[in-house]
Design an enzyme around this catalytic site. Structure first.
Site, PDB file in Angstrom:
ATOM      1  N   ASP A  78      20.984  -1.576   9.326  1.00 19.00           N
ATOM      2  CA  ASP A  78      20.709  -2.567  10.364  1.00 19.00           C
ATOM      3  C   ASP A  78      20.646  -1.968  11.760  1.00 19.00           C
ATOM      4  OD1 ASP A  78      23.380  -1.923  10.632  1.00 19.00           O
ATOM      5  OD2 ASP A  78      24.048  -3.982  11.005  1.00 19.00           O
TER       6      ASP A  78
ATOM      7  N   ASP B  53      33.238   7.570   3.971  1.00 15.21           N
ATOM      8  CA  ASP B  53      32.184   7.665   4.978  1.00 15.21           C
ATOM      9  C   ASP B  53      32.384   8.932   5.793  1.00 15.21           C
ATOM     10  OD1 ASP B  53      30.258   7.400   6.927  1.00 15.21           O
ATOM     11  OD2 ASP B  53      30.951   5.485   7.697  1.00 15.21           O
TER      12      ASP B  53
ATOM     13  N   THR C  46      25.981  -5.854  10.764  1.00 15.98           N
ATOM     14  CA  THR C  46      27.292  -5.506  11.292  1.00 15.98           C
ATOM     15  C   THR C  46      27.833  -6.565  12.250  1.00 15.98           C
ATOM     16  OG1 THR C  46      26.808  -3.156  11.082  1.00 15.98           O
ATOM     17  CG2 THR C  46      28.592  -3.773  12.565  1.00 15.98           C
TER      18      THR C  46
ATOM     19  N   ASP D  26      23.101  -0.385   4.198  1.00  8.83           N
ATOM     20  CA  ASP D  26      23.533  -0.755   5.555  1.00  8.83           C
ATOM     21  C   ASP D  26      22.594  -0.097   6.551  1.00  8.83           C
ATOM     22  OD1 ASP D  26      24.942  -1.617   7.761  1.00  8.83           O
ATOM     23  OD2 ASP D  26      26.465  -0.048   7.618  1.00  8.83           O
TER      24      ASP D  26
ATOM     25  N   LYS E 250      33.630  -4.655  11.187  1.00  6.91           N
ATOM     26  CA  LYS E 250      34.354  -3.524  11.746  1.00  6.91           C
ATOM     27  C   LYS E 250      35.817  -3.924  11.953  1.00  6.91           C
ATOM     28  CE  LYS E 250      30.945  -0.537  12.266  1.00  6.91           C
ATOM     29  NZ  LYS E 250      30.941   0.768  11.597  1.00  6.91           N
TER      30      LYS E 250
ATOM     31  N   ASP F 118      34.648  -2.080   7.173  1.00 10.16           N
ATOM     32  CA  ASP F 118      34.717  -0.675   7.574  1.00 10.16           C
ATOM     33  C   ASP F 118      35.961  -0.488   8.421  1.00 10.16           C
ATOM     34  OD1 ASP F 118      34.359   1.912   8.348  1.00 10.16           O
ATOM     35  OD2 ASP F 118      32.409   1.623   9.305  1.00 10.16           O
TER      36      ASP F 118
ATOM     37  N   CYS G 119      23.566   4.028   8.236  1.00 10.04           N
ATOM     38  CA  CYS G 119      22.855   4.607   9.380  1.00 10.04           C
ATOM     39  C   CYS G 119      23.740   4.537  10.606  1.00 10.04           C
ATOM     40  CB  CYS G 119      21.540   3.870   9.633  1.00 10.04           C
ATOM     41  SG  CYS G 119      21.760   2.145  10.177  1.00 10.04           S
TER      42      CYS G 119
ATOM     43  N   LYS H 184      24.779   9.050   5.065  1.00 13.86           N
ATOM     44  CA  LYS H 184      24.013   8.873   6.296  1.00 13.86           C
ATOM     45  C   LYS H 184      23.274  10.166   6.573  1.00 13.86           C
ATOM     46  CE  LYS H 184      27.337   5.623   8.346  1.00 13.86           C
ATOM     47  NZ  LYS H 184      28.372   5.437   9.396  1.00 13.86           N
TER      48      LYS H 184
ATOM     49  N   LYS I 202      28.898  -6.849   7.327  1.00 18.80           N
ATOM     50  CA  LYS I 202      29.811  -5.711   7.378  1.00 18.80           C
ATOM     51  C   LYS I 202      30.697  -5.867   8.606  1.00 18.80           C
ATOM     52  CE  LYS I 202      29.835  -0.684   7.964  1.00 18.80           C
ATOM     53  NZ  LYS I 202      29.049   0.554   7.820  1.00 18.80           N
TER      54      LYS I 202
ATOM     55  N   GLU J 226      35.231   0.617   3.444  1.00 19.16           N
ATOM     56  CA  GLU J 226      34.810   1.949   3.877  1.00 19.16           C
ATOM     57  C   GLU J 226      35.941   2.671   4.603  1.00 19.16           C
ATOM     58  OE1 GLU J 226      30.968   2.851   5.772  1.00 19.16           O
ATOM     59  OE2 GLU J 226      30.603   0.694   5.623  1.00 19.16           O
TER      60      GLU J 226
END
Length: 327
Positions: free
Chosen positions: A303, A229, A129, A301, A155, A180, A279, A251, A153, A206
């Site tokens: 991490d 998500d 991330t 994902d 944000k 995301d 997660c 998740k 990934k 996402e």
């Protein structure tokens, strides 16, 4: 699943783990994560599970601990099916469910993947991330991450997202990218946003819209697959999401445990949706059951432990952009 022959001993507690620097998304920054640890014993064997409270749904470590204690008091003899029937989804149920899986594996002397009828585990490429920040900082972060991670990934926030993605692509031109949006694109032309991001090779978006407003995606033709998500919690959500998304992010904290997470995966695959297993911020204890399910996923994902200042001694092994069981 069958009820145990005798009441189970259950305990729960909260732990605080510092984040490595800070973890920033559109909802704010975090400098630590509080997790819930649940231990279940049959008197001979002991199982342990970890979960991260879903703060945007009002969960805290303290109320999750209380929920576990209340459930154990009300149901001294229970199994995973009892949990599904009588405990709401969320982090408390996840911690208890994963502790039960761990207990069952120890009682049967079986690895989790075999007991859960999941594929035999091997190393998986996991996303890393890049926290939300100004484009220049995200470029720096991406360049540093690209030394060891080939799937990043990002944000996003719904503002300056093109500049952020372009900057990350400059910093890590050879990395695969997923983004995301964290429910921040409600007021944007989502098709145009997706088309713009395609030029930088983004392969997944996402949760572009707020949970419950998924119908904003009706009729959308996106060149990049969309993944639910925050809109996807349990297997019962899949039929309503299938018309709008091409994938779902599973998740364990949202699902309320590995038991329901497997059901989500089954329902999603039957609906023709791809799978992502993600997660929350967590230690490796929470990643182990997710890693077992992630063997079925198209995107991984996991991490969470990499974003902490330190992990547990019995940690998952992260190397070369992959996550695997520790030695």
């Amino acid at each position: 699943m069958t009820l145990p022959a005798a009441p189970l001993s259950v305990s729960a507690s909260a732990e605080r783990w510092p984040v490595n620097g800070s973890f920033v998304i559109s909802r704010g920054a975090k400098t630590h994560v509080d997790v819930v640890i649940c231990t279940v014993s049959d008197g001979t064997h002991q199982g342990v599970g970890e979960a991260t409270p879903i703060y945007y749904e009002g969960e805290t470590a303290e109320n999750c601990v209380a929920a576990i204690e209340d459930f154990a008091s009300a149901y001294p003899q229970f199994d995973r099916l009892t949990l599904l029937e009588h405990m709401p989804r969320g982090a408390a149920r996840n911690a208890l469910d994963c502790a039960l899986w761990d207990l069952e594996c120890r009682e049967l002397d079986q690895p989790l993947w075999l007991h859960a009828s999941l594929p035999e585990p091997g190393p998986l490429t996991t996303a890393f991330t890049i926290s939300l920040g100004d484009p220049a900082q995200m470029e720096v972060d991406a360049r540093a991450a690209a030394d060891t991670h080939n799937l990043l990934k990002l944000k996003l926030s719904g503002s300056d997202d093109h500049a952020r993605v372009a900057a990350v692509h400059r910093g890590a031109p050879d990395a695969r990218l997923i983004v995301d949006a964290n429910e921040s694109w409600n007021d944007l032309d989502i098709g145009a946003e997706a088309a713009a991001l395609a030029q930088w090779g983004v392969e997944l978006i996402e949760q572009p819209v707020s949970a419950g407003r998924d119908d904003l995606l009706a009729g959308l033709r996106s060149p990049i697959p969309l993944c639910a998500d925050e809109s996807c919690h349990t297997s019962a959500d899949i039929p309503a999401l299938a018309p709008y998304y091409q994938g779902v992010n599973i998740k364990l904290d949202k699902a309320g445990g590995l038991t329901e997470a497997i059901r989500i995966a089954d329902a999603a695959e039957q609906a023709g949706l791809k799978l992502m297993v993600g997660c929350m911020l967590s230690t490796s204890l929470a990643i182990r059951p997710a890693f077992a399910l992630a063997q079925r996923a198209d995107w991984v994902d996991l991490d969470g432990p990499l974003l902490l200042a330190q992990d547990r001694a019995d940690a998952m092994h992260f190397a070369g952009g992959e996550v695997m069981l520790g030695p």
